[in-house]
Scaffold this motif. Sequence first.
Motif, mmCIF file in Angstrom:
data_model
loop_
_atom_site.group_PDB
_atom_site.id
_atom_site.type_symbol
_atom_site.label_atom_id
_atom_site.label_comp_id
_atom_site.label_asym_id
_atom_site.label_seq_id
_atom_site.Cartn_x
_atom_site.Cartn_y
_atom_site.Cartn_z
ATOM 1 N N ILE A 88 -11.363 49.968 10.471
ATOM 2 C CA ILE A 88 -12.692 49.502 10.798
ATOM 3 C C ILE A 88 -13.441 50.033 10.968
ATOM 4 O O ILE A 88 -15.006 50.571 10.922
ATOM 5 N N MET A 89 -13.115 50.629 12.320
ATOM 6 C CA MET A 89 -14.222 51.117 13.276
ATOM 7 C C MET A 89 -14.614 52.692 14.094
ATOM 8 O O MET A 89 -15.035 53.150 14.044
ATOM 9 N N THR A 90 -13.476 53.643 12.740
ATOM 10 C CA THR A 90 -13.080 55.082 13.062
ATOM 11 C C THR A 90 -13.525 55.615 11.538
ATOM 12 O O THR A 90 -13.645 56.989 11.685
ATOM 13 N N GLN A 91 -13.020 54.733 10.374
ATOM 14 C CA GLN A 91 -12.891 55.202 9.066
ATOM 15 C C GLN A 91 -14.748 55.292 7.789
ATOM 16 O O GLN A 91 -14.975 54.136 8.084
ATOM 17 N N ASN A 92 -14.361 55.815 7.548
ATOM 18 C CA ASN A 92 -15.479 56.058 6.470
ATOM 19 C C ASN A 92 -14.510 55.153 5.378
ATOM 20 O O ASN A 92 -13.999 55.462 4.970
ATOM 21 N N TYR A 93 -15.988 54.484 4.631
ATOM 22 C CA TYR A 93 -15.521 53.796 3.514
ATOM 23 C C TYR A 93 -16.276 54.511 2.255
ATOM 24 O O TYR A 93 -18.164 54.385 2.172
ATOM 25 N N VAL A 94 -15.800 54.638 1.050
ATOM 26 C CA VAL A 94 -16.578 55.116 0.579
ATOM 27 C C VAL A 94 -17.481 54.377 -0.944
ATOM 28 O O VAL A 94 -16.882 53.494 -1.435
ATOM 29 N N MET A 95 -19.100 54.859 -1.157
ATOM 30 C CA MET A 95 -19.630 53.496 -2.158
ATOM 31 C C MET A 95 -19.543 54.140 -3.392
ATOM 32 O O MET A 95 -18.885 54.906 -3.428
ATOM 33 N N ASP B 187 -21.198 54.691 -5.122
ATOM 34 C CA ASP B 187 -22.273 56.105 -5.918
ATOM 35 C C ASP B 187 -22.140 57.081 -5.376
ATOM 36 O O ASP B 187 -22.375 58.506 -5.262
ATOM 37 N N GLY B 188 -20.684 56.990 -4.426
ATOM 38 C CA GLY B 188 -20.083 58.187 -3.242
ATOM 39 C C GLY B 188 -20.732 58.517 -2.247
ATOM 40 O O GLY B 188 -19.703 59.636 -1.683
ATOM 41 N N SER B 189 -21.515 58.337 -1.587
ATOM 42 C CA SER B 189 -21.934 57.885 -0.372
ATOM 43 C C SER B 189 -21.649 57.392 0.369
ATOM 44 O O SER B 189 -20.127 56.364 -0.244
ATOM 45 N N LEU B 190 -20.615 58.125 1.630
ATOM 46 C CA LEU B 190 -19.913 57.393 3.057
ATOM 47 C C LEU B 190 -20.690 56.172 4.069
ATOM 48 O O LEU B 190 -21.485 57.023 4.384
ATOM 49 N N VAL B 191 -19.917 55.173 4.213
ATOM 50 C CA VAL B 191 -20.793 54.776 5.298
ATOM 51 C C VAL B 191 -20.219 54.152 5.968
ATOM 52 O O VAL B 191 -18.591 53.787 5.706
ATOM 53 N N LYS B 192 -20.229 54.615 7.613
ATOM 54 C CA LYS B 192 -19.118 54.137 8.406
ATOM 55 C C LYS B 192 -20.073 52.594 9.112
ATOM 56 O O LYS B 192 -21.443 52.946 9.252
ATOM 57 N N PHE B 193 -18.417 51.693 9.272
ATOM 58 C CA PHE B 193 -18.976 50.535 10.002
ATOM 59 C C PHE B 193 -19.514 50.458 11.554
ATOM 60 O O PHE B 193 -18.311 51.283 11.859
ATOM 61 N N ASN B 194 -20.474 49.949 11.819
ATOM 62 C CA ASN B 194 -20.317 50.554 13.344
ATOM 63 C C ASN B 194 -21.469 48.978 14.052
ATOM 64 O O ASN B 194 -21.840 48.945 14.820
ATOM 65 N N ASP B 195 -21.219 47.502 13.175
ATOM 66 C CA ASP B 195 -21.699 46.781 14.057
ATOM 67 C C ASP B 195 -20.671 45.438 14.653
ATOM 68 O O ASP B 195 -20.247 44.642 13.528
ATOM 69 N N SER B 196 -19.947 45.717 15.367
ATOM 70 C CA SER B 196 -18.524 45.524 16.479
ATOM 71 C C SER B 196 -19.426 44.168 16.130
ATOM 72 O O SER B 196 -18.262 42.849 15.968
ATOM 73 N N GLN B 197 -20.541 43.010 16.574
ATOM 74 C CA GLN B 197 -21.667 41.791 16.915
ATOM 75 C C GLN B 197 -20.589 41.444 15.578
ATOM 76 O O GLN B 197 -20.507 39.669 15.593
ATOM 77 N N PHE B 198 -20.634 41.847 14.165
ATOM 78 C CA PHE B 198 -20.669 41.076 13.381
ATOM 79 C C PHE B 198 -19.226 41.432 12.717
ATOM 80 O O PHE B 198 -18.730 40.053 12.222
ATOM 81 N N LEU B 199 -18.294 42.436 12.904
ATOM 82 C CA LEU B 199 -16.953 41.720 13.159
ATOM 83 C C LEU B 199 -16.273 40.614 13.978
ATOM 84 O O LEU B 199 -15.127 40.207 14.014
ATOM 85 N N VAL B 200 -16.770 40.724 14.852
ATOM 86 C CA VAL B 200 -16.532 39.563 15.904
ATOM 87 C C VAL B 200 -16.686 38.297 15.646
ATOM 88 O O VAL B 200 -15.551 36.869 15.345
ATOM 89 N N PHE B 201 -18.096 37.701 15.075
ATOM 90 C CA PHE B 201 -18.927 36.583 14.003
ATOM 91 C C PHE B 201 -17.248 36.516 13.139
ATOM 92 O O PHE B 201 -17.501 34.905 12.626
ATOM 93 N N ILE B 202 -16.886 37.619 12.321
ATOM 94 C CA ILE B 202 -16.169 37.824 10.868
ATOM 95 C C ILE B 202 -14.585 36.903 11.511
ATOM 96 O O ILE B 202 -14.119 35.424 10.798
ATOM 97 N N LEU C 91 -20.305 44.034 2.849
ATOM 98 C CA LEU C 91 -18.797 42.660 2.433
ATOM 99 C C LEU C 91 -18.373 43.017 1.074
ATOM 100 O O LEU C 91 -17.265 42.721 -0.054
ATOM 101 N N GLN C 92 -19.713 43.823 0.358
ATOM 102 C CA GLN C 92 -19.652 43.199 -0.882
ATOM 103 C C GLN C 92 -18.075 44.888 -1.735
ATOM 104 O O GLN C 92 -18.254 45.043 -3.033
ATOM 105 N N HIS C 93 -18.053 45.880 -0.144
ATOM 106 C CA HIS C 93 -17.115 46.420 -0.896
ATOM 107 C C HIS C 93 -16.199 45.753 -0.670
ATOM 108 O O HIS C 93 -15.574 45.652 0.216
ATOM 109 N N PRO C 94 -15.193 45.694 -1.715
ATOM 110 C CA PRO C 94 -13.743 45.663 -1.960
ATOM 111 C C PRO C 94 -12.852 45.711 -0.761
ATOM 112 O O PRO C 94 -12.381 45.152 -0.094
ATOM 113 N N VAL C 95 -12.889 47.617 -0.981
ATOM 114 C CA VAL C 95 -11.837 47.444 0.756
ATOM 115 C C VAL C 95 -12.325 46.975 1.972
ATOM 116 O O VAL C 95 -11.150 46.459 3.001
ATOM 117 N N PHE C 96 -13.231 46.820 2.149
ATOM 118 C CA PHE C 96 -14.063 46.550 3.486
ATOM 119 C C PHE C 96 -13.895 44.922 4.020
ATOM 120 O O PHE C 96 -14.043 44.531 4.362
#
Length: 428
Positions: free
Chosen positions: A139-146, A148-163, A337-342
Amino acid sequence: MRSIWIVGALCLLATWFFAHLYQGLLTAYEQSGTLTEMEYSWFFRLLLNLAGYSTILLPGFILYKYVDRSNYFDKINGSGCLSQVLLSCFGEPTERLPESTKPTKVVETSARAEGAELAFCFTGLMGTYLVWGLLQEKIMTQNYVMSDGSLVKFNDSQFLVFINRLLAFSIALGRLLCARKPFVAAPLYKFSYCSLTNIISAWCQYEALKYVSFPTQVLSKSCKVIPVMLMGKLVSRNKYELYEYVTAVLISAGMALFMFGSRDDYSESTMTTMSGVTLLALYMVCDSFTSSWQGALFTQYSCDPMQMLCGVNLFSCLLTAAALVHHSSTATSIQLLQHPVFATDCLLLSLSSAVGQLIIYRTIAKFGAVVFTIIMTLRQAVSILLSCLVYGHNVSVGGAFGVLLVFGAVLLRVYCRQRLRRRRPADI
């Protein structure tokens, strides 16, 4: 008492004021390109997180001081709803049995049943925390393919702690409700101390993965022996044997060999490496205080593990939510979170973390801390091996020797502890 409503209104006003102050600081940070692009931008994000937590902690502190100094509970009959809430938050429970009068449970189990229980705890801990470790790094190091084909990297550690904390709180609350156990075993405010250090340590743990590899982070946890011992002496006035100090030094030496002898793909500069080391050090200090404070609460109030898990994660949810509510990145994380893999990764990460905590309590209750330490040592070894195979991390000969030294010291610690207990059975 009419004055308590006035103080409550002042606390709400203080919450509103601190929330707007936090929002202003957060907006200023996000609009400042200089701060966000610095190598040490994590430090400013940490300060902002603390400012967000203060919107809950400072008004609560004001209310606590009023209740304490006015002797509020001596002046009420405790029948009102507000009085019950305040009593749960700040009052000392009155129905606690002395240690000498508590009934002891004697459970007789066959060798086959005990072996099955041990196998369940071993496979449960191994499975949940291997999944947790690998998903944390993904989650913290890999890119997620959206879409539209764009690559998004998750970087919000606080949100992950909350979940993670939200799901753990839900599971603990559900267990308590099903078992019809009381929700409160200690004043709720006392859970806020270890909750604060718990979410800070979790945030530092996730944030550190941006600067160090997962094997480095896993092995750094072995260095928690020294800060845990120091916190134990500070918080609980614990005493330690000579072998505990010796093995703590050996573990730290092995960790140093690994860090300076390994080739880390994430640490490309000295500054980045120092950021990772600083985050790991802060993580170990906060995590050491968390376990020491929880141990003190277990001793003083005889909390049930589920009550501890529920109380700590309740405050963790409140604090992280207060810090997230004004973050612009929160909307992006929710959209991600709407990304099924993420979404699947987050769900599995949270489930493995919550279930792992439950199995930890069960293992210690059934077999003691020695068996639990052996299982977790094996889990760390397998975690490093899997991470190196899956993500291609390289470890030099010196780093490999450091790994062996760390695990050898842990096993030596377990062996010496067993020998000491056999020689002094009366102390068990």
